[in-house]
Design a protein around this motif. Sequence first.
Motif, PDB file in Angstrom:
ATOM      1  N   TYR A 290     -51.015   9.043  22.965  1.00 26.58           N
ATOM      2  CA  TYR A 290     -50.683   8.941  21.538  1.00 26.58           C
ATOM      3  C   TYR A 290     -49.168   8.863  21.292  1.00 26.58           C
ATOM      4  O   TYR A 290     -48.736   8.869  20.139  1.00 26.58           O
ATOM      5  CB  TYR A 290     -51.262  10.135  20.778  1.00 26.58           C
ATOM      6  N   ARG A 291     -48.389   8.790  22.367  1.00 26.03           N
ATOM      7  CA  ARG A 291     -46.939   8.668  22.279  1.00 26.03           C
ATOM      8  C   ARG A 291     -46.304   9.826  21.488  1.00 26.03           C
ATOM      9  O   ARG A 291     -45.436   9.636  20.639  1.00 26.03           O
ATOM     10  CB  ARG A 291     -46.528   7.319  21.681  1.00 26.03           C
ATOM     11  N   VAL A 292     -46.781  11.016  21.793  1.00 26.85           N
ATOM     12  CA  VAL A 292     -46.175  12.230  21.252  1.00 26.85           C
ATOM     13  C   VAL A 292     -44.983  12.588  22.139  1.00 26.85           C
ATOM     14  O   VAL A 292     -45.104  12.631  23.366  1.00 26.85           O
ATOM     15  CB  VAL A 292     -47.189  13.389  21.227  1.00 26.85           C
ATOM     16  N   VAL A 293     -43.834  12.843  21.542  1.00 27.94           N
ATOM     17  CA  VAL A 293     -42.624  13.128  22.315  1.00 27.94           C
ATOM     18  C   VAL A 293     -42.631  14.593  22.750  1.00 27.94           C
ATOM     19  O   VAL A 293     -42.698  15.499  21.913  1.00 27.94           O
ATOM     20  CB  VAL A 293     -41.362  12.815  21.497  1.00 27.94           C
ATOM     21  N   TYR A 294     -42.556  14.793  24.067  1.00 30.74           N
ATOM     22  CA  TYR A 294     -42.581  16.154  24.604  1.00 30.74           C
ATOM     23  C   TYR A 294     -41.818  16.160  25.920  1.00 30.74           C
ATOM     24  O   TYR A 294     -41.518  15.116  26.508  1.00 30.74           O
ATOM     25  CB  TYR A 294     -44.019  16.617  24.842  1.00 30.74           C
ATOM     26  N   GLY A 295     -41.524  17.347  26.404  1.00 29.63           N
ATOM     27  CA  GLY A 295     -40.938  17.506  27.731  1.00 29.63           C
ATOM     28  C   GLY A 295     -41.606  18.669  28.429  1.00 29.63           C
ATOM     29  O   GLY A 295     -41.886  19.698  27.803  1.00 29.63           O
TER      30      GLY A 295
ATOM     31  N   GLN B 205     -39.711  12.684  13.315  1.00 31.69           N
ATOM     32  CA  GLN B 205     -40.070  11.791  12.228  1.00 31.69           C
ATOM     33  C   GLN B 205     -41.503  12.056  11.768  1.00 31.69           C
ATOM     34  O   GLN B 205     -42.316  12.604  12.511  1.00 31.69           O
ATOM     35  CB  GLN B 205     -39.957  10.329  12.693  1.00 31.69           C
ATOM     36  N   ASP B 206     -41.813  11.615  10.535  1.00 30.98           N
ATOM     37  CA  ASP B 206     -43.166  11.824  10.008  1.00 30.98           C
ATOM     38  C   ASP B 206     -44.221  11.164  10.892  1.00 30.98           C
ATOM     39  O   ASP B 206     -45.314  11.697  11.064  1.00 30.98           O
ATOM     40  CB  ASP B 206     -43.267  11.280   8.577  1.00 30.98           C
ATOM     41  N   LYS B 207     -43.894  10.003  11.463  1.00 30.92           N
ATOM     42  CA  LYS B 207     -44.878   9.322  12.306  1.00 30.92           C
ATOM     43  C   LYS B 207     -45.224  10.171  13.536  1.00 30.92           C
ATOM     44  O   LYS B 207     -46.353  10.120  14.046  1.00 30.92           O
ATOM     45  CB  LYS B 207     -44.360   7.946  12.732  1.00 30.92           C
ATOM     46  N   ASP B 208     -44.262  10.970  13.997  1.00 28.84           N
ATOM     47  CA  ASP B 208     -44.528  11.857  15.121  1.00 28.84           C
ATOM     48  C   ASP B 208     -45.503  12.962  14.726  1.00 28.84           C
ATOM     49  O   ASP B 208     -46.351  13.371  15.530  1.00 28.84           O
ATOM     50  CB  ASP B 208     -43.219  12.475  15.626  1.00 28.84           C
ATOM     51  N   TRP B 209     -45.385  13.428  13.495  1.00 30.88           N
ATOM     52  CA  TRP B 209     -46.294  14.452  12.982  1.00 30.88           C
ATOM     53  C   TRP B 209     -47.729  13.926  12.913  1.00 30.88           C
ATOM     54  O   TRP B 209     -48.674  14.591  13.348  1.00 30.88           O
ATOM     55  CB  TRP B 209     -45.805  14.919  11.616  1.00 30.88           C
ATOM     56  N   PHE B 210     -47.879  12.721  12.451  1.00 34.11           N
ATOM     57  CA  PHE B 210     -49.220  12.123  12.384  1.00 34.11           C
ATOM     58  C   PHE B 210     -49.791  11.926  13.787  1.00 34.11           C
ATOM     59  O   PHE B 210     -50.981  12.170  14.029  1.00 34.11           O
ATOM     60  CB  PHE B 210     -49.166  10.776  11.646  1.00 34.11           C
ATOM     61  N   ALA B 211     -48.945  11.498  14.736  1.00 38.12           N
ATOM     62  CA  ALA B 211     -49.409  11.299  16.108  1.00 38.12           C
ATOM     63  C   ALA B 211     -49.857  12.616  16.734  1.00 38.12           C
ATOM     64  O   ALA B 211     -50.869  12.668  17.451  1.00 38.12           O
ATOM     65  CB  ALA B 211     -48.300  10.666  16.945  1.00 38.12           C
ATOM     66  N   LEU B 212     -49.136  13.698  16.454  1.00 43.51           N
ATOM     67  CA  LEU B 212     -49.511  14.998  16.997  1.00 43.51           C
ATOM     68  C   LEU B 212     -50.871  15.446  16.468  1.00 43.51           C
ATOM     69  O   LEU B 212     -51.725  15.909  17.238  1.00 43.51           O
ATOM     70  CB  LEU B 212     -48.441  16.038  16.642  1.00 43.51           C
TER      71      LEU B 212
END
Length: 404
Positions: free
Chosen positions: A317-322, A259-266
Amino acid sequence: MEAIESLFSTLNVVDFASYVAGPAATTILSDFGATVVKVEPPGTGDPYRHFYKAPPNPVSDYNYPWQLTNRNKQSLVLDLKSPDAKDVLVRLVKWADVVVVNFPPSVKEKLGLTYEALAEVNERLVYADITGYGAKGPEANRPGFDVTAYWARSGLMDVTRDGNSPPTVPIPGIGDHATACTLYSAIVTGLYRREKTGKGSHVSTSLIAQGAWASAMWIEGGLGGARFYGTQSRKAPQNALLNPYRTSDDRWLLLILLQDKDWFALAKAMQLPSLLADPRFIDGRSRADYATDLVNILDVEFARHPLAYWKAVFDEYRVVYGVVQVADEVVNDPQMYANDIFVPLAEPGNGATHTVSSPLQIAGVTKVPPRRAPELGEHSCAVLRTLGYDEAEIARLISGQVVA
């Protein structure tokens, strides 16, 4: 806590299958209390007993694949090719609620193990059948393993590689264990139908069907005429935000930003505000068009810090990663123990203290503590006694090499 006896403690299962997918389905039944008799041929038994010795499996004196897939079971050695085995087979089928087979159609016919033959003996029987390529068509009798029928045939092997690198052989059993869960669900559905109708049924699945189901999101697109992107490359992906990156300590983590919000968080987490103003990355379509440029920028940044740094920052920053974990991390992962994914063995041995539990949990129901997998023919006499044979009859079957 609901007692395990209220679940499968009265369920009798005969496992005629070999290797992994069929036996793993009966393992799940045994985890919930079913009595499982594993029927093996004389001599070497199920060939899977010896698979752990084959490279590139981890080297060990402990037969860990056998323990994983055949815990809690009883081993009966029976020569199904012998005419004198017919009576034992009939008694087994009358005793059983569930029978699991994985022979090709022609072999089932030859051994008298078709659904039609066994249903005449026990009309309440749930007959669970697993094949490599399905029971119909020109390849019905083709031998199938998970790496061929599930992994390669479904297209999974083709897309899980980087660029034009050669296809990679996966960990053995990936398709088998997924298919085992499907077969288990089919068995339980058959048992539910029996509760409703009083009749048994023939339930089945195949490795190729499970592979297609695993790949179904993209296969469905192909069935509808979708245009595929072609081979993925890490350096030139179609999506730089669904991609692995290397850290300064030579570790890998996988981004999955949808999602766009994930891009901003990154961008904030990596302290790269310039990315948000760059016209190449202004929206999802542009980021896809300039994915290679974005990978080049992110590669440089990820290489500045170790994995521990990126985990802390991305968590903040709650960036989704593994994290791409290595073997030592997997077997010591506290999340696995906290969720009873790795559970203690009831009979530790050979340095092993835990095993991988089957992936189904039922609130209020405990699983049977995982017991030792059987030696070849360890329970032959005990099973025959359960079927009503006296000691003289058992001795005759053994001397005639019908049973071992």
